[in-house]
Design an enzyme around this catalytic site. Structure first.
Site, PDB file in Angstrom:
ATOM      1  N   ALA A  58       0.817  -1.218   0.000  1.00  0.00           N
ATOM      2  CA  ALA A  58       0.000   0.000   0.000  1.00  0.00           C
ATOM      3  C   ALA A  58       0.849   1.265   0.000  1.00  0.00           C
ATOM      4  CB  ALA A  58      -0.926   0.002   1.217  1.00  0.00           C
ATOM      5  N   GLU A  59       1.968   1.244   0.704  1.00  0.00           N
ATOM      6  CA  GLU A  59       2.788   2.447   0.851  1.00  0.00           C
ATOM      7  C   GLU A  59       3.608   2.769  -0.400  1.00  0.00           C
ATOM      8  OE1 GLU A  59       2.911   4.767   3.013  1.00  0.00           O
ATOM      9  OE2 GLU A  59       1.978   3.962   4.804  1.00  0.00           O
ATOM     10  N   SER A  60       4.317   1.783  -0.929  1.00  0.00           N
ATOM     11  CA  SER A  60       5.270   2.070  -2.006  1.00  0.00           C
ATOM     12  C   SER A  60       5.149   1.144  -3.207  1.00  0.00           C
ATOM     13  CB  SER A  60       6.702   1.948  -1.477  1.00  0.00           C
ATOM     14  OG  SER A  60       6.989   0.583  -1.180  1.00  0.00           O
TER      15      SER A  60
END
Length: 181
Positions: free
Chosen positions: A62-64
């Protein structure tokens, strides 16, 4: 009879070719949707922090999206999108100096921060919201009756970006648990 046998063999060949193509397509989609890059690092640091690997993979996804060189407009860095001030905070807690741009050390920092948040909050929703919006922000939300349920958990996240983030991580988390357990 020979004519019939040829058609059956041809149909079987086509069927198995389509089945093989479908399997390849599923494998491709599976690898794109729930990849496990940096598996050794995730396994090591998740274990050290007492976290499920699937959760760490979901946060990274989800983040990167597994881009080690990712930098957000707000300044968050690396696979787990660690803010520089968060990295300093976690380094102070651990007594170690880590490089937030190094993929392994970024995972180390991110998992240590998640472990810290699990010690401060009572639900996955609260932890993920705090990871995204900040610990103080989530504490303020939890003090508001209009944002909490009868059990004191977040019933509504007022930041649309954070609400989307929590949903995405939970979806990825469930995908990882389904695919890899």
């Amino acid at each position: 009879m020979k004519f019939f046998a040829e058609h059956v063999l041809r149909a079987a060949g086509i069927f198995f070719a389509l089945l093989f193509a479908a399997a390849l397509a599923c494998a491709f989609l599976y690898g794109c949707l729930v990849p496990r890059r940096y598996a050794e690092e995730v396994r090591l640091y998740a274990r050290q922090a007492g976290l499920e690997e699937e959760l760490v993979f979901a946060v990274i996804r989800a983040e990167s999206n597994f881009r080690a060189d990712a930098v957000s407009p707000a300044g968050a860095v690396g696979l787990m999108q660690i803010m520089p001030q968060t990295a300093l905070f976690v380094e102070e807690l651990s007594g170690r100096r880590l490089d937030v741009r190094d993929p392994a050390e970024n995972i180390d920092l991110g998992t240590a921060y998640l472990r810290y948040l699990f010690g401060r909050f009572s639900s996955l929703t609260q932890v993920l919201a705090a990871y995204n919006a900040g610990e103080g922000t989530v504490r303020a939300w939890l003090s508001r009756a209009d944002l909490t349920d009868k059990q004191g958990d977040l019933a509504h996240i007022p930041y649309p970006e954070t609400a989307r983030y929590v949903r995405r991580v939970k979806i990825f988390y469930n995908c990882y648990k389904f695919c890899y357990r």
